[in-house]
Scaffold this motif. Structure first.
Motif, PDB file in Angstrom:
ATOM      1  N   SER A  54       0.583  -1.036   0.287  1.00 23.36           N
ATOM      2  CA  SER A  54      -0.098  -0.463   0.014  1.00 23.36           C
ATOM      3  C   SER A  54       0.752   1.379  -0.400  1.00 23.36           C
ATOM      4  CB  SER A  54      -1.687  -0.044   1.111  1.00 23.36           C
ATOM      5  OG  SER A  54      -0.202   0.244   2.181  1.00 23.36           O
ATOM      6  N   LYS A  55       1.919   1.502   0.434  1.00 23.62           N
ATOM      7  CA  LYS A  55       2.897   2.256   0.346  1.00 23.62           C
ATOM      8  C   LYS A  55       2.836   2.608  -1.243  1.00 23.62           C
ATOM      9  CE  LYS A  55       3.686   2.873   5.144  1.00 23.62           C
ATOM     10  NZ  LYS A  55       2.543   4.086   5.606  1.00 23.62           N
ATOM     11  N   LEU A  56       3.249   1.766  -1.438  1.00 20.26           N
ATOM     12  CA  LEU A  56       3.664   2.372  -3.136  1.00 20.26           C
ATOM     13  C   LEU A  56       1.966   2.476  -3.683  1.00 20.26           C
ATOM     14  CD1 LEU A  56       6.079   1.860  -4.822  1.00 20.26           C
ATOM     15  CD2 LEU A  56       6.626  -0.345  -5.385  1.00 20.26           C
ATOM     16  N   ARG A  57       1.792   3.345  -4.867  1.00 13.08           N
ATOM     17  CA  ARG A  57       0.507   3.649  -5.085  1.00 13.08           C
ATOM     18  C   ARG A  57       0.388   3.443  -6.233  1.00 13.08           C
ATOM     19  NH1 ARG A  57      -3.535   6.533  -3.638  1.00 13.08           N
ATOM     20  NH2 ARG A  57      -4.632   7.441  -5.409  1.00 13.08           N
ATOM     21  N   TRP A  58       1.455   2.661  -7.372  1.00 10.82           N
ATOM     22  CA  TRP A  58       0.959   2.569  -8.415  1.00 10.82           C
ATOM     23  C   TRP A  58       1.079   1.087  -9.022  1.00 10.82           C
ATOM     24  CZ3 TRP A  58       4.226  -1.295 -10.652  1.00 10.82           C
ATOM     25  CH2 TRP A  58       5.365  -1.507 -10.635  1.00 10.82           C
ATOM     26  N   LEU A  59       1.291   0.132  -7.380  1.00  9.48           N
ATOM     27  CA  LEU A  59       1.489  -1.087  -7.092  1.00  9.48           C
ATOM     28  C   LEU A  59       0.345  -1.369  -6.811  1.00  9.48           C
ATOM     29  CD1 LEU A  59       3.373  -3.708  -7.657  1.00  9.48           C
ATOM     30  CD2 LEU A  59       4.185  -3.619  -5.491  1.00  9.48           C
ATOM     31  N   SER A  60      -0.629  -0.870  -5.367  1.00  9.27           N
ATOM     32  CA  SER A  60      -0.917  -1.201  -5.223  1.00  9.27           C
ATOM     33  C   SER A  60      -2.272  -0.899  -5.935  1.00  9.27           C
ATOM     34  CB  SER A  60      -1.611  -0.109  -3.659  1.00  9.27           C
ATOM     35  OG  SER A  60      -1.373   1.508  -3.776  1.00  9.27           O
ATOM     36  N   THR A  61      -1.985   0.436  -7.018  1.00  7.27           N
ATOM     37  CA  THR A  61      -3.557   0.491  -7.941  1.00  7.27           C
ATOM     38  C   THR A  61      -3.378  -1.151  -8.556  1.00  7.27           C
ATOM     39  OG1 THR A  61      -3.163   2.528  -7.840  1.00  7.27           O
ATOM     40  CG2 THR A  61      -4.265   1.495  -9.900  1.00  7.27           C
ATOM     41  N   ALA A  62      -2.070  -1.586  -9.304  1.00  7.75           N
ATOM     42  CA  ALA A  62      -2.018  -2.547  -9.943  1.00  7.75           C
ATOM     43  C   ALA A  62      -3.139  -4.133  -9.238  1.00  7.75           C
ATOM     44  CB  ALA A  62      -0.268  -3.020 -10.612  1.00  7.75           C
ATOM     45  N   VAL A  63      -2.525  -4.333  -8.466  1.00  6.07           N
ATOM     46  CA  VAL A  63      -3.381  -5.010  -6.811  1.00  6.07           C
ATOM     47  C   VAL A  63      -4.346  -5.132  -7.394  1.00  6.07           C
ATOM     48  CG1 VAL A  63      -2.792  -6.375  -4.624  1.00  6.07           C
ATOM     49  CG2 VAL A  63      -0.540  -5.619  -6.301  1.00  6.07           C
ATOM     50  N   PHE A  64      -4.557  -3.778  -6.709  1.00  3.48           N
ATOM     51  CA  PHE A  64      -6.516  -3.879  -6.730  1.00  3.48           C
ATOM     52  C   PHE A  64      -6.780  -4.219  -7.915  1.00  3.48           C
ATOM     53  CE2 PHE A  64     -10.348  -1.089  -6.952  1.00  3.48           C
ATOM     54  CZ  PHE A  64     -10.789  -1.441  -5.982  1.00  3.48           C
ATOM     55  N   MET A  65      -6.359  -3.365  -9.260  1.00  2.63           N
ATOM     56  CA  MET A  65      -7.284  -3.765 -10.956  1.00  2.63           C
ATOM     57  C   MET A  65      -7.477  -5.418 -10.642  1.00  2.63           C
ATOM     58  SD  MET A  65      -8.643  -0.833 -10.706  1.00  2.63           S
ATOM     59  CE  MET A  65      -9.514  -1.403 -13.074  1.00  2.63           C
ATOM     60  N   MET A  66      -6.086  -6.172 -10.950  1.00  2.19           N
ATOM     61  CA  MET A  66      -5.752  -7.477 -11.147  1.00  2.19           C
ATOM     62  C   MET A  66      -6.830  -8.016 -10.344  1.00  2.19           C
ATOM     63  SD  MET A  66      -1.810  -8.217 -12.155  1.00  2.19           S
ATOM     64  CE  MET A  66      -0.911  -7.573 -10.594  1.00  2.19           C
ATOM     65  N   GLY A  67      -6.711  -7.746  -8.892  1.00  2.00           N
ATOM     66  CA  GLY A  67      -8.215  -8.450  -8.660  1.00  2.00           C
ATOM     67  C   GLY A  67      -9.485  -8.770  -8.367  1.00  2.00           C
ATOM     68  N   ILE A  68      -9.456  -7.128  -9.028  1.00  2.00           N
ATOM     69  CA  ILE A  68     -10.875  -6.574  -9.693  1.00  2.00           C
ATOM     70  C   ILE A  68     -11.364  -7.747 -10.598  1.00  2.00           C
ATOM     71  CG2 ILE A  68     -12.861  -5.214 -10.186  1.00  2.00           C
ATOM     72  CD1 ILE A  68     -12.215  -5.301  -7.533  1.00  2.00           C
ATOM     73  N   THR A  69     -10.507  -7.945 -11.448  1.00  2.00           N
ATOM     74  CA  THR A  69     -10.655  -8.335 -13.742  1.00  2.00           C
ATOM     75  C   THR A  69     -10.786 -10.017 -12.539  1.00  2.00           C
ATOM     76  OG1 THR A  69      -8.937  -7.146 -14.075  1.00  2.00           O
ATOM     77  CG2 THR A  69      -9.326  -9.231 -14.991  1.00  2.00           C
ATOM     78  N   PHE A  70      -9.674 -10.200 -11.732  1.00  2.00           N
ATOM     79  CA  PHE A  70      -9.605 -11.815 -11.392  1.00  2.00           C
ATOM     80  C   PHE A  70     -11.535 -11.871 -10.691  1.00  2.00           C
ATOM     81  CE2 PHE A  70      -9.758 -15.550  -8.264  1.00  2.00           C
ATOM     82  CZ  PHE A  70      -8.885 -15.822  -8.939  1.00  2.00           C
ATOM     83  N   LEU A  71     -11.357 -11.625  -9.903  1.00  3.14           N
ATOM     84  CA  LEU A  71     -13.140 -12.032  -9.442  1.00  3.14           C
ATOM     85  C   LEU A  71     -14.375 -11.334  -9.886  1.00  3.14           C
ATOM     86  CD1 LEU A  71     -11.680 -10.322  -6.013  1.00  3.14           C
ATOM     87  CD2 LEU A  71     -12.726 -12.176  -6.597  1.00  3.14           C
ATOM     88  N   ALA A  72     -13.918 -10.888 -10.685  1.00  7.63           N
ATOM     89  CA  ALA A  72     -14.540 -10.682 -12.209  1.00  7.63           C
ATOM     90  C   ALA A  72     -15.218 -12.244 -12.896  1.00  7.63           C
ATOM     91  CB  ALA A  72     -14.783  -9.137 -12.836  1.00  7.63           C
ATOM     92  N   THR A  73     -14.045 -12.414 -13.199  1.00  2.00           N
ATOM     93  CA  THR A  73     -13.777 -13.711 -13.855  1.00  2.00           C
ATOM     94  C   THR A  73     -13.993 -14.592 -13.369  1.00  2.00           C
ATOM     95  OG1 THR A  73     -12.410 -13.239 -15.332  1.00  2.00           O
ATOM     96  CG2 THR A  73     -12.356 -15.461 -15.233  1.00  2.00           C
ATOM     97  N   LEU A  74     -13.614 -14.808 -12.139  1.00  2.00           N
ATOM     98  CA  LEU A  74     -14.290 -16.271 -10.855  1.00  2.00           C
ATOM     99  C   LEU A  74     -15.761 -15.617 -11.186  1.00  2.00           C
ATOM    100  CD1 LEU A  74     -13.197 -18.119  -9.192  1.00  2.00           C
ATOM    101  CD2 LEU A  74     -12.818 -16.504  -7.337  1.00  2.00           C
ATOM    102  N   SER A  75     -16.747 -15.064 -10.702  1.00  2.11           N
ATOM    103  CA  SER A  75     -17.747 -14.679 -10.774  1.00  2.11           C
ATOM    104  C   SER A  75     -18.606 -15.400 -11.580  1.00  2.11           C
ATOM    105  CB  SER A  75     -18.274 -12.846 -10.432  1.00  2.11           C
ATOM    106  OG  SER A  75     -17.376 -12.319  -8.665  1.00  2.11           O
TER     107      SER A  75
END
Length: 173
Positions: A118-139
């Motif tokens: 979370s201290k590195l904004r670009w990486l936390s945003t990338a992790v969040f976007m990958m997670g959302i994409t994966f969760l949508a696919t899993l859904s």
């Protein structure tokens, strides 16, 4: 024993293994929380990120995944002992709870990884976007598990079939 019942019992055994693995992993995640624990002072033994919203998401998702996988495992254990009707009912119940457990375990992972970077904004945003994409696919993959196996409405069958087909096609299988 008929081959159909034997196939159902094999499915029960596989799902029991998966639900036990999910319960094991979520149990471990509960004690290896992101940020670890305070080691001294009045907050000794308390999670360092206790007040963060991301940590709250992590804890709630991990708890739901743990309890859902335990319910699935308990239902599948009952399926081992019972009559055909009990086996089918337990299988239907367990598949639903196992789907919830897998989804929540994925959310737990995303929340934990997000907190860790979370201290590195670009990486936390990338992790969040990958997670959302994966969760949508899993859904898309899991939602048909919560619906009747043979819906009578033809339009509904197409709606539930094509998103799953597109996910399989996108993966090159």
């Amino acid at each position: 024993m008929s081959p159909i019942i034997e196939n159902f019992k094999n499915s029960v055994n596989i799902l029991l293994l998966v639900s036990t693995l999910v319960a094991t992993e979520t149990f471990a995640a509960a004690f290896t929380v992101p940020g670890w624990y305070n080691s001294s002072g009045t907050d000794s033994g308390i999670a360092t990120m206790l007040r963060g919203k991301g940590f709250h998401i992590f804890v709630m998702c991990d708890s739901i995944a743990m309890y859902s996988s335990i319910i699935a495992a308990a239902a599948l254990i009952w399926a081992q002992f019972g009559h055909v009707t009990l086996l089918l009912d337990a299988l239907n119940l367990a598949v639903s709870f196992l789907g919830v457990a897998l989804f929540m375990m994925s959310m737990t992972f995303t929340a934990g990884l997000f907190l860790a970077v979370s201290k590195l904004r670009w990486l936390s945003t990338a992790v969040f976007m990958m997670g959302i994409t994966f969760l949508a696919t899993l859904s898309v993959i899991l939602i048909p598990l919560f619906t009747p196996a043979t819906p009578s409405n033809r339009i509904y069958r197409y709606i539930s079939y094509y998103p799953f087909y597109l996910v399989v096609l996108a993966n090159g299988n």
